[in-house]
Design a protein around this motif. Structure first.
Motif, short mmCIF file in Angstrom:
data_model
loop_
_atom_site.label_atom_id
_atom_site.label_comp_id
_atom_site.label_asym_id
_atom_site.label_seq_id
_atom_site.Cartn_x
_atom_site.Cartn_y
_atom_site.Cartn_z
N ARG A 1 70.91 77.82 28.67
CA ARG A 1 69.52 77.85 29.15
C ARG A 1 69.47 77.21 30.54
O ARG A 1 68.61 77.53 31.35
N ASP A 2 70.42 76.29 30.76
CA ASP A 2 70.54 75.57 32.03
C ASP A 2 71.98 75.73 32.50
O ASP A 2 72.90 75.18 31.92
N LYS A 3 72.19 76.52 33.55
CA LYS A 3 73.54 76.84 34.01
C LYS A 3 74.33 75.59 34.43
O LYS A 3 75.56 75.58 34.36
N THR A 4 73.64 74.54 34.86
CA THR A 4 74.35 73.33 35.28
C THR A 4 75.00 72.62 34.10
O THR A 4 75.84 71.74 34.30
N ALA A 5 74.62 73.01 32.89
CA ALA A 5 75.18 72.36 31.69
C ALA A 5 76.50 72.99 31.25
O ALA A 5 77.19 72.43 30.39
N ILE A 6 76.87 74.12 31.85
CA ILE A 6 78.04 74.86 31.36
C ILE A 6 79.33 74.05 31.54
O ILE A 6 80.06 73.80 30.57
N GLN A 7 79.65 73.65 32.77
CA GLN A 7 80.92 72.98 33.01
C GLN A 7 81.05 71.65 32.29
O GLN A 7 82.07 71.40 31.63
N PRO A 8 80.05 70.75 32.37
CA PRO A 8 80.20 69.48 31.65
C PRO A 8 80.31 69.66 30.13
O PRO A 8 81.06 68.93 29.47
N THR A 9 79.60 70.65 29.58
CA THR A 9 79.69 70.90 28.13
C THR A 9 81.07 71.45 27.78
O THR A 9 81.67 71.05 26.77
N TYR A 10 81.56 72.33 28.60
CA TYR A 10 82.91 72.87 28.39
C TYR A 10 83.95 71.76 28.40
O TYR A 10 84.83 71.69 27.54
N ASP A 11 83.83 70.85 29.39
CA ASP A 11 84.79 69.75 29.50
C ASP A 11 84.76 68.86 28.27
O ASP A 11 85.80 68.44 27.76
N LYS A 12 83.56 68.58 27.77
CA LYS A 12 83.42 67.74 26.57
C LYS A 12 84.01 68.44 25.35
O LYS A 12 84.70 67.84 24.53
N LEU A 13 83.73 69.74 25.24
CA LEU A 13 84.25 70.50 24.10
C LEU A 13 85.78 70.55 24.14
O LEU A 13 86.44 70.40 23.09
N LYS A 14 86.35 70.75 25.31
CA LYS A 14 87.80 70.80 25.44
C LYS A 14 88.42 69.46 25.03
O LYS A 14 89.49 69.42 24.40
N ALA A 15 87.73 68.37 25.36
CA ALA A 15 88.26 67.05 25.06
C ALA A 15 88.23 66.74 23.57
O ALA A 15 89.10 66.03 23.06
N GLU A 16 87.22 67.27 22.87
CA GLU A 16 87.04 66.92 21.46
C GLU A 16 87.51 68.00 20.49
O GLU A 16 87.54 67.79 19.28
N ALA A 17 87.88 69.19 21.01
CA ALA A 17 88.17 70.34 20.14
C ALA A 17 89.36 70.08 19.22
O ALA A 17 90.45 69.74 19.67
#
Length: 421
Positions: A287-303
């Motif tokens: 919904r907010d394009k600026t959230a894509i990269q930081p969310t991806y980084d967090k997901l990669k770290a915790e996946a």
């Protein structure tokens, strides 16, 4: 009494809304051209969820015998994701799901700000959701009549065209009446007789989900399909026509780990992302394009137990990334569980034993079936695994249809299995 009448009226109204339409739809004033009346006949049969090894695993004797006189493939590789609607459409359009626009059984369209779902009858019959030219559209545009006893998108007037004869999907018409209908179509006068017919079975998929691929209930449904195809084959012979049969499935089936389902990862802020998908593929639409990269980084770290991809780094062999997203319907972030794990995003109390949707290049249980027989096919031919988008070119070749549009299929299958003219 008035309250009772009102209650009865509401019941009748509800029944009428949810009643299944079992009437045959016939588009008037269509005829085969003289040239098309001389063309071959093809019946394309799909048994949903009929895994590549089911015929041998459950000794589907009729299918094995019929195809032994024609063509048997090691397997057919579904397109990703290996689910029902995208792959049925890939078979008849020759397009990967990312190219046809039918990217999943359910998905979000950013431009429309709307969701497609295979369970939404109105969306399913809305042609604006589909791209490409399904086989029945090509046939009708070239003055060759077609018919459908169910197939994904056959109820939608794609490019303004439905099959000449078709049914809205329902489960009320028994198999004997369905077979009789096909025979009646083939007994019509030459100018009214369909040369391309689709036919669909849901039973094996339902059993595979509920009981798993190794259950006796699934085996019984395999035998039901086996017997029904044999009955259809024998009934078609009474018409005196030489008909080509192609028996396929959309995907396979596998047993998953129901003991360790994964929920929504903590890194996902549902206020910033729209979540779509199922247990095997989860797509996040920002919904907010600026959230894509930081969310991806967090997901990669915790996946743990799943892979995380941005749309621009999805493995190329899946044809499901930025370059292939012709209609902007793939999520900004994709979560793909490691086999045999799944997501349980909606906290469902019941998780099916059997699932599909995994990458078919890493999980062979996702592979589908391809068998064929009839006058156009070589006899006793066994072939290696191939991509399902090649079926489109194969049917075009048999029917002598012309197509100049985009396709992901090749002529390799047709060259390999068809007799030289």
């Amino acid at each position: 009494m008035k309250k009772y009448n009102l209650f009865l009226f509401c019941l009748l109204l509800a029944a009428s809304v949810f009643a299944q339409d079992t009437t045959q739809k016939v588009i008037p004033n269509r005829k085969n051209s003289i040239a098309q009346q001389k063309k071959p006949y093809v019946i394309l049969i799909s048994a949903d969820g009929f895994r590549y090894d089911y015929a041998k695993k459950y000794n589907a004797q009729h299918l094995l015998d019929l195809s032994s006189r024609g063509v048997q493939a090691e397997s057919m590789i579904p397109s990703y994701p290996s689910v029902t609607f995208p792959n049925h459409y890939a078979l008849v359009s020759g397009l990967y799901p990312s190219h046809s626009g039918l990217v999943n059984n359910t998905f979000y369209d950013r431009k429309r700000n709307d969701n497609y779902s295979m369970s939404d009858k109105q969306k399913v019959s809305d042609s604006s959701w589909y791209f490409g030219s399904p086989l029945w559209v090509l046939a009708e545009q070239q003055k060759m009549l077609s018919a459908s006893f169910y197939w994904v998108a056959s109820e939608a007037a794609i490019q303004g065209v439905n099959p000449t004869y078709y049914y809205v999907y329902n489960d009320k018409i028994d198999i004997h009446n369905r077979i009789s209908t096909v025979v009646n179509w083939l007994k019509l006068p030459e100018d009214k007789r369909p040369h391309f017919i689709t036919f669909y079975f849901p039973q094996v998929d339902h059993a595979g989900h509920t009981f798993g691929p190794d259950a006796p209930e699934t085996g019984r449904e395999v035998h039901f399909v086996d017997s029904a195809v044999n009955e259809l084959n024998k009934a078609v012979k009474t018409t005196g026509l030489d008909v080509n049969f192609i028996f396929v499935s959309d995907h396979g089936m596998t047993k998953i780990d129901r003991e360790h389902p994964m929920g929504i990862p903590p890194a996902i802020d549902t206020a910033k992302f729209k979540i779509s998908g199922d247990g095997i593929l989860v797509e996040l639409y920002a919904r907010d394009k600026t959230a894509i990269q930081p969310t991806y980084d967090k997901l990669k770290a915790e996946a743990k137990g799943y892979e995380v991809y941005l749309k621009n780094n999805v493995p190329a062999n899946l044809h499901y990334g930025q370059t292939d997203d012709w209609h902007n319907r793939i999520g900004d972030i994709l979560l793909i569980p490691h086999y045999p794990l799944i997501f349980n995003l909606w906290n469902s109390r019941k998780i099916n034993i059997g699932w599909h949707g995994y990458d078919p290049y890493s999980v062979k249980d996702m592979h589908a079936t391809f068998l064929a027989w009839g006058p156009a096919f070589k006899e006793g031919k066994q072939i290696p695994s191939f991509k399902n988008v090649d079926v489109f070119n194969l049917v075009n070749r048999i029917l002598g249809l012309k197509y100049n549009g985009k396709t992901d299929g090749t002529d390799q299958l047709a060259n390999n299995v068809l007799k030289e003219k």
